[in-house]
Write a protein that holds these residues in place. Structure first.
Motif, PDB file in Angstrom:
ATOM      1  N   ASP A   1      -3.604  -0.726   1.410  1.00 23.87           N
ATOM      2  CA  ASP A   1      -2.537  -1.691   1.963  1.00 23.87           C
ATOM      3  C   ASP A   1      -1.075  -1.250   0.981  1.00 23.87           C
ATOM      4  O   ASP A   1      -1.340  -1.880   0.033  1.00 23.87           O
ATOM      5  N   THR A   2      -0.229  -0.428   1.612  1.00 20.82           N
ATOM      6  CA  THR A   2       0.749  -0.306   0.548  1.00 20.82           C
ATOM      7  C   THR A   2       1.840  -1.260   0.682  1.00 20.82           C
ATOM      8  O   THR A   2       2.894  -1.185  -0.339  1.00 20.82           O
ATOM      9  N   THR A   3       1.715  -2.249   1.218  1.00 19.29           N
ATOM     10  CA  THR A   3       2.697  -3.451   1.521  1.00 19.29           C
ATOM     11  C   THR A   3       2.291  -4.563   0.345  1.00 19.29           C
ATOM     12  O   THR A   3       3.164  -5.171   0.078  1.00 19.29           O
ATOM     13  N   ARG A   4       1.177  -4.332   0.018  1.00 19.39           N
ATOM     14  CA  ARG A   4       0.486  -5.443  -0.906  1.00 19.39           C
ATOM     15  C   ARG A   4       0.490  -4.857  -2.379  1.00 19.39           C
ATOM     16  O   ARG A   4      -0.019  -3.866  -2.644  1.00 19.39           O
ATOM     17  N   ARG A   5       1.019  -5.432  -3.373  1.00 19.82           N
ATOM     18  CA  ARG A   5       1.093  -5.090  -4.909  1.00 19.82           C
ATOM     19  C   ARG A   5       0.262  -5.926  -5.356  1.00 19.82           C
ATOM     20  O   ARG A   5       0.399  -7.130  -5.885  1.00 19.82           O
TER      21      ARG A   5
ATOM     22  N   THR B   1     -12.155  -4.019  -2.335  1.00 19.83           N
ATOM     23  CA  THR B   1     -12.960  -4.712  -1.240  1.00 19.83           C
ATOM     24  C   THR B   1     -12.407  -5.066  -0.022  1.00 19.83           C
ATOM     25  O   THR B   1     -12.959  -5.100   0.817  1.00 19.83           O
ATOM     26  N   VAL B   2     -11.059  -5.056  -0.116  1.00 23.26           N
ATOM     27  CA  VAL B   2     -10.371  -5.462   1.092  1.00 23.26           C
ATOM     28  C   VAL B   2     -10.790  -4.360   2.425  1.00 23.26           C
ATOM     29  O   VAL B   2     -10.657  -4.937   3.469  1.00 23.26           O
ATOM     30  N   ASN B   3     -10.992  -3.223   1.917  1.00 30.07           N
ATOM     31  CA  ASN B   3     -11.469  -2.360   3.128  1.00 30.07           C
ATOM     32  C   ASN B   3     -12.843  -1.977   3.253  1.00 30.07           C
ATOM     33  O   ASN B   3     -13.251  -1.110   4.019  1.00 30.07           O
ATOM     34  N   ASN B   4     -13.599  -2.760   2.233  1.00 30.90           N
ATOM     35  CA  ASN B   4     -15.113  -2.564   2.417  1.00 30.90           C
ATOM     36  C   ASN B   4     -15.646  -3.541   3.674  1.00 30.90           C
ATOM     37  O   ASN B   4     -15.178  -4.602   3.707  1.00 30.90           O
TER      38      ASN B   4
END
Length: 854
Positions: A722-726, A737-740
């Protein structure tokens, strides 16, 4: 002489460095002990920690304590798959031992929500259960159990006597005897007079599959909710028999760690668990901190581990009114080991485990009023919550699969959930439930929280990091029809008699002895077992690849794809012998057979049609060994050994190239890496498939087949971040883990005409998905007869990016090579052998793999 002196000096120096600790090293100082009680050192003939205590030694010591102490009695509560005893040593004051049953009933009465107020605390015994070593190679736990048994039997301080006066302690010294035996055998055969603490030493690297798991290589610390194995079933039965206030669960973690005790990560607790549970856990944690401080041990809490999944030893108590406590000690896997914290002996780990055992008992004793009050209120509050729940009851049952329905009801009953027979037909949610095939589970009962834990779906989470899976909805796992009742007035109308035991089907032969043949459907879960018994007896069997209607003087009914026929002619038995065999198979499996009078049907294929395909008896080989994931291999082994009762030859991957393949018609490659398989095996395997063999591959084995150019199979790229989240530095783990996919349930669409889907009646099938690997759909739709739907999420956590990747992706793929078929399962269709909804796919692949045409 000088050289001899130097040699002796070296030996004595090493012995001093690696000297073992006497019993006094572990025990509290300045406490008197009964000299009539045998110490662990006296029993073993060496100090605890010098060797790894074997399971038989452990049990014999428990028997010794029970014989010598008037404070203890030993009970066997189950047997492992390898028939080793699982025991609990029950401690209390001498005057309490003859009246344990009375105390148990008094304790249960206090938790009864029917009481208007709790019983006076002084009249109610506190119950604490101490559980050691559910993972067999986490051996400091079971060693600590020996010291605990000695301490509780021999210590004579006023404090221990006061505690035992109003407490019952259930000490379970080894929760996984089979895995523990593998581990202790491995460590002891590598034992040296002068230990080698080098982490590279072979003693720290167990041979595959290691000692963590049970006989079938299952993680028993995930089985408390699923109850697949006898160890777990016996343990949960004892839990509900006593309903302890506190349950400990002693584990080990990596050697480079210190010591962990709960509470866990606060944000990742299961929302069904009352907040007060965490508060009580925190109060008891203060006792652990003081105890470990007193011996100078490092520790931590509120990190890494969580209590979200209710199938673990420390979380199952939480949904049942107890306080479960997880302990994790750095595991050394030998007697001495170099670690980041210096040279550490097994004795150090044992002492930490023993120390927190005593701090648990001390904390529970001093907090007994709070614990008893919490347990009393837990059940009453559950009823209050249930009354406010808009769902008043759930109706469950599969009229076509009575064995699966019985297993589902059995699971509910083992978790103390009240179940009733359905009194009248119900039409709800587009489904029809009929008496005799369906059951009612009322919401308003003490196990309300457990019902929620088993039945509810969840798709929204405050935290997307999970120590285990994110969902475990049991009706979806069983592919079990379920409907909700939201009108309380309907409850009395539909509620029949209470169920006390599951109704496993009693098979019969309808129509008696036949001179023509017999039919049975492929609907029931025991149909594969019935088919194999017939094949093993030498009978020829055929499967219907098209539906038909059968009618004679007594019968008029529809038969679907997958129906099995046994024709009387051209068999190695005469009609009388065949009838006796059919009767036995029906009785043993619960499968109904229909006696046939004619081969002519009024609709669909006739019984002599070529659409009835001849079936070969399965001859199955499965690769195991280094690189292969043992738990996935164990699921397959268990499925065929215990469920279908089909023999499977387990062949080590290192010997695969030297193994003749011609005697097998089916080979299974479980999930794992196949780099240890030589090129000779790949060439032999490809030739075997071309000659008509059926290969079944799971997960990464499919990639290996593609690399070896046996099949064309592609996989989608991993999801982009997610390139919008820093993320900050401290949040970096969440970026991973966000995309696991930690274990979620997805909806798939099934082609019910395909041989792999024989026995299924609903085109929508819940599939368990773990991991982010997604296959690319192939060009032939009917070669991928089970695909995820366009909006697949049913329950659990899946990121938006992964949901897009999963849409319309295949759950399984079939490819042709020569005259043989390759079936690749991209998902774990057996997951922990509780995913009955998709486990039939594997049975179908073995029995019907050759039936699949291209």
């Amino acid at each position: 002489m000088k050289n001899l002196y130097l040699s002796l000096l070296v030996i004595f120096s090493c012995t001093a460095v690696y000297s073992q600790m006497p019993v006094d090293y572990y025990l509290p100082a300045n406490e008197p002990y009964n000299p009539e009680i045998t110490t662990p050192e006296e029993f073993l003939g060496y100090p605890p920690g010098e060797f790894h205590v074997t399971h038989d030694q452990l049990v014999r010591y428990m028997e010794t304590i029970a014989a010598e102490s008037d404070r203890a009695v030993l009970q066997e509560y189950a047997r492992s798959h390898e028939l080793r005893p699982l025991v609990q040593l029950i401690f209390s004051a001498p005057q309490n031992i003859p009246r344990l049953e009375e105390m148990r009933k008094k304790h249960l009465a206090n938790a009864d929500p029917g009481n208007a107020s709790p019983l006076p605390p002084e009249e109610v015994p506190l119950v604490v259960r101490l559980g050691y070593g559910v993972h067999g190679n986490e051996s400091s736990a079971s060693h600590a159990a020996m010291l605990t048994a000695y301490y509780l039997a021999a210590a004579e301080s006023p404090q221990i006597r006061e505690m035992l006066d109003n407490t019952v302690i259930l000490l379970d010294p080894c929760l996984n005897p089979d895995g523990y035996t593998r581990h202790t055998t491995w460590v002891n055969i590598h034992h040296s007079l002068v230990p080698s603490p080098d982490p590279a030493s072979r003693q720290f690297r167990e041979a595959w599959p290691g000692g963590r798991t049970n006989h079938y290589w299952f993680d028993l610390n995930r089985d408390y909710l699923l109850l697949v194995h006898p160890e777990s079933r016996g343990r949960v039965e004892q839990f509900h028999r006593w309903k302890p206030n506190v349950v400990t669960d002693h584990h080990e973690m990596g050697a480079g760690s210190t010591f962990y005790f709960q509470p866990g990560v606060p944000e990742r607790n299961n929302p069904v668990t009352p907040a007060e549970n965490e508060e009580l856990t925190r109060m008891i944690a203060a006792y652990h901190a003081r105890a470990l401080d007193s011996i100078g041990s490092l520790y931590y809490s509120e990190e890494v581990f969580d209590d979200f999944y209710y199938g673990k030893g420390s979380s199952y108590p939480d949904v049942n009114g107890s306080v479960g406590i997880l302990f994790e000690q750095a595991g050394f896997r030998g007697t001495w080991r170099e670690t980041d914290y210096g040279l550490k002996p097994l004795a150090f780990a044992i002492r930490n485990q023993f120390t927190v055992t005593l701090s648990t008992l001390r904390g529970a004793h001093e907090l007994r009023n709070e614990l008893l009050d919490y347990q009393y209120r837990f059940s009453r509050e559950a009823l209050d919550l249930a009354r406010r729940d808009p769902i008043k009851a759930r109706i469950v049952g599969d009229q076509y699969n009575p064995t699966r329905t019985a297993h589902f009801i059995d699971l509910l009953l083992r978790h103390q959930i009240r179940v009733y027979r359905l009194k009248e037909e119900v039409r709800a949610g587009g489904q029809v439930f009929t008496p005799g095939h369906a059951f009612v589970v009322p919401t308003e009962q003490e196990q309300y929280r457990m019902i929620r834990g088993l039945f509810e779906t969840i798709t929204e989470f405050s935290d997307t990091t999970f120590y285990d899976i994110s969902t475990w909805t049991m009706p979806l796992a069983f592919n079990m029809p379920v409907a909700e009742l939201r009108n309380s007035k309907d409850l009395d109308r539909y509620l029949g008699e209470p169920v006390t035991s599951p109704d496993f089907p009693q098979g019969k032969v309808k129509g008696g002895k036949s001179r023509y043949g017999y039919l049975f459907t492929w609907d029931d879960d025991r149909a594969p077992r019935a088919l194999y018994i017939l094949q093993e007896a030498g009978l020829q069997t055929r499967v219907a690849t098209s539906p038909f209607r059968y009618r004679d003087r007594q019968t008029d009914r529809e038969f679907g794809h997958g129906s099995i026929m046994v024709h009387i002619q051209d068999q190695p038995m005469n009609p009388d012998e065949i009838y006796k065999l059919i009767q036995r198979v029906a009785s043993e499996t619960g499968v109904d057979f229909l006696s046939l009078e004619t081969g002519l049907t009024p609709r669909g294929i006739d019984l002599g049609s070529g659409s009835f395909r001849f079936l070969e008896k399965p001859s199955v080989m499965m690769l195991v060994g280094n690189g292969i994931r043992s738990q996935e291999a164990g699921e397959i082994w268990y499925h065929f050994d215990q469920h279908d009762q089909v023999p499977v030859t387990l062949v080590d991957i290192g010997q695969a190239g030297q193994t003749g393949l011609s005697r097998y018609n089916t080979i299974i490659l479980p999930e794992g890496s196949y780099r240890n398989a030589d090129n000779g095996f790949a060439e032999n395997l490809a030739g075997w498939i071309r000659n008509g063999g059926t290969l079944i591959a799971f997960g990464q084995a499919g990639r290996w087949l593609a690399e070896k150019e046996m099949i064309r199979l592609e996989y989608k790229s991993p999801p982009a971040g997610d390139t919008t989240r820093r993320y900050t530095y401290s949040e970096r783990s969440r970026s991973y883990t966000v995309n696991n996919i930690p274990g979620s349930i997805l909806q798939a669409r099934a082609d019910l005409t395909h041989p792999l889907l024989y026995g299924y009646r609903r085109p929508s099938l819940p599939v368990f998905k773990e991991g982010s690997t997604v296959a690319v759909p192939g060009p032939v739709p009917w070669a991928e007869p089970l695909r995820f739907s366009s909006t697949p999420l049913l329950s659990g956590y899946v990121s938006k990016e992964n949901l897009k990747r999963l849409a319309e992706a295949p759950v399984l793929s079939i490819r042709r090579l020569g005259r043989g078929n390759i079936i690749v399962f991209h998902e774990d269709i057996l997951f922990r052998e509780i995913w009955h909804g998709t486990s039939r796919l594997l049975s179908n692949a073995v029995f019907f793999g050759k039936v699949i045409s291209f």
